[in-house]
Design a protein around this motif. Structure first.
Motif, PDB file in Angstrom:
ATOM      1  N   HIS A 367       0.826  -1.210   0.000  1.00 13.90           N
ATOM      2  CA  HIS A 367       0.000   0.000   0.000  1.00 13.90           C
ATOM      3  C   HIS A 367       0.861   1.260   0.000  1.00 13.90           C
ATOM      4  CE1 HIS A 367      -3.668  -2.316   0.591  1.00 13.90           C
ATOM      5  NE2 HIS A 367      -3.041  -3.000   1.549  1.00 13.90           N
ATOM      6  N   LYS A 370       1.678   2.996  -3.300  1.00  7.61           N
ATOM      7  CA  LYS A 370       0.694   3.859  -3.962  1.00  7.61           C
ATOM      8  C   LYS A 370       0.709   5.284  -3.414  1.00  7.61           C
ATOM      9  CE  LYS A 370      -2.294  -0.224  -4.172  1.00  7.61           C
ATOM     10  NZ  LYS A 370      -3.579  -0.802  -3.692  1.00  7.61           N
ATOM     11  N   GLN A 371       1.570   5.536  -2.427  1.00  7.91           N
ATOM     12  CA  GLN A 371       1.580   6.828  -1.759  1.00  7.91           C
ATOM     13  C   GLN A 371       2.747   7.698  -2.250  1.00  7.91           C
ATOM     14  OE1 GLN A 371      -1.022   7.640   0.014  1.00  7.91           O
ATOM     15  NE2 GLN A 371      -1.881   5.578  -0.234  1.00  7.91           N
ATOM     16  N   SER A 382       8.469   0.729  -6.659  1.00 12.42           N
ATOM     17  CA  SER A 382       8.642   2.168  -6.865  1.00 12.42           C
ATOM     18  C   SER A 382       9.858   2.494  -7.719  1.00 12.42           C
ATOM     19  CB  SER A 382       8.784   2.881  -5.513  1.00 12.42           C
ATOM     20  OG  SER A 382       7.652   2.634  -4.725  1.00 12.42           O
TER      21      SER A 382
END
Length: 432
Positions: A367, A370-371, A382
């Protein structure tokens, strides 16, 4: 209506007229210091047209300050004048011992209209020529510069970002110190360059101190800001930058701490009541710095907007559960010290943070991807198909690394990344 007395006081001398005006209005309910200063400055101006136009210009400047930004603040004109006079003329400050009396720095802050009158000989004020220059040149110049500072404090402005940073850290002396190097003959470009250079210095100086748990409030920094204002007063831009850089080089406080004074700097920065607001700022700065380096927009002002519907919270990478880590730490207290260290923290949207906080790292990592990039960099995805990000990492030699698990060893590696980022973001080279 029948108990009102009217008294006429006549004089054939304008100086006497303004002296009477000031004296009478200093009794009972007095005029504001701004009005009293205006009366003092207008007194020696004998030319009726010049006095009238000067009075009108003064009122325009005051109105512009009071109504700046679309709101109405009665003290803003006085605060501007205090900042102007302190930055340009305060030569003395009260000694730091019991029983000391107020000097320039304090007197300007409490009654600048009296201070101006009492120091007119030293300042070479009080003549028609000098006072016309103060009203028609100096006050408009410094009022305009002051409003530039206010605007950059409120709005994230390209080229003046450091002013916004210091305002976010609520450093109230900034408005005064930033005016110190200015000269009324400076053009707009020079003014902006001087403002940003001085604000950059303050940004570095402040952050060095807060990571060492040194207070930077109004009283704690009062003396230091007087010294700084005197040293940079009316300096040309190139000389200003040299002075500020030399000050930072000689500073006995930096991000590495100070072993002799028991300070560990960024190595010991942990979330607590003192540090929380500064850690929030620091995480937002690191996040924005990485994303700009990766070719993304600079969203620092969005990250620190607590009123936004997408407001961010501080996220702990480790859940508040000692059991999974008890073989790595001797006690719950030691675990909490590591858990609250800056290297174990991120910024995430508040709703996302609440949904993640009790999960183990393995569940949160996908998760994070996605930040924002500071959070996403923990996950290997990433680094895929992100050439600008990987080029930035290589160019800046930053020890980024993705982790399948996040234990004590990974935490130590993340500390080195934080240290590298902090030293780049708050580098003295920014002054160039």
């Amino acid at each position: 209506m029948n108990k009102v007395g009217l008294i006429e006081i006549a004089t054939d001398n304008d100086n006497y007229a303004y002296a009477i005006f000031e004296t009478m209005n200093d009794r009972g309910k007095p005029l504001s210091p701004v009005d009293m200063l205006k009366a003092y400055l207008l007194a020696p101006i004998t030319d009726t047209d010049k006095r009238k136009s000067s009075n009108q210009l003064w009122k325009q400047q005051v109105l512009g300050l009071i109504s700046w930004g679309g709101d109405h603040e009665a003290e803003r004109d006085a605060n501007c004048i205090k900042a102007w006079l302190r930055s340009q003329y305060a030569e003395t400050i009260r000694e730091r011992k019991a029983g000391s009396t107020d000097k320039d720095w304090e007197l300007i802050g409490s009654a600048f209209h009296r201070w101006a009158r009492d120091n007119s000989n030293r300042l070479h004020w009080g003549t028609e020529e000098s006072n016309l220059s103060l009203i028609n040149r100096d006050f408009p110049f410094f009022a305009k510069a002051y409003q530039t500072i206010l605007d950059a404090s409120k709005n994230y402005t390209p080229g003046l970002e450091s002013i916004f940073y210091n305002a976010h850290n609520e450093f109230t002396w900034q408005n005064t110190v930033l005016l110190a190097s200015l000269l009324p003959t400076d053009d707009d470009q020079t003014v902006r360059a001087k403002l940003e250079a001085t604000a950059t210095y303050l940004d570095i100086w402040l952050m060095r101190r807060v990571v060492n748990y040194i207070r930077v409030g109004y009283s704690a920094t009062n003396y230091a800001m007087w010294l700084l204002s005197k040293e940079i007063r009316q300096k040309p831009l190139d000389e200003l930058k040299l002075i500020l850089a030399e000050r930072l080089k000689k500073d006995d406080v930096d991000f590495e701490g100070h072993e002799a004074k028991g300070r560990e700097g960024i190595n010991d920065l942990r979330l607590n009541q003192f540090s929380k607001r500064y850690i929030y700022h620091l995480l937002a700065r690191m996040t924005a710095y990485i994303e700009v380096g990766a070719g993304r927009p600079d969203l620092f002002d969005k990250y620190v907007d607590r009123d936004s519907k997408n407001a961010l919270d501080i996220e702990h990478i480790w859940a508040d559960k000692y059991a999974p880590y008890k073989d790595q730490f001797d006690s719950q207290e030691e675990f909490q010290r590591w858990r609250n260290h800056i290297a174990g923290l991120l910024l995430l949207p508040a709703d996302v943070n609440r949904s993640y906080q009790d999960k183990p790292y393995a569940d949160k990592s996908p998760h994070y991807a996605k930040q924002n990039l500071l959070a996403a960099s923990l996950n290997k995805s990433s680094y895929e198909h992100q050439p600008q990000f990987t080029n930035f990492i290589a160019q800046k030699k930053l020890p980024f690394e993705a982790y399948e698990s996040f234990n004590k060893d990974e935490h130590l590696k993340r500390r080195e990344l934080v240290k590298a980022l902090v030293n780049q973001i708050w580098s003295i080279e920014r002054l160039n």
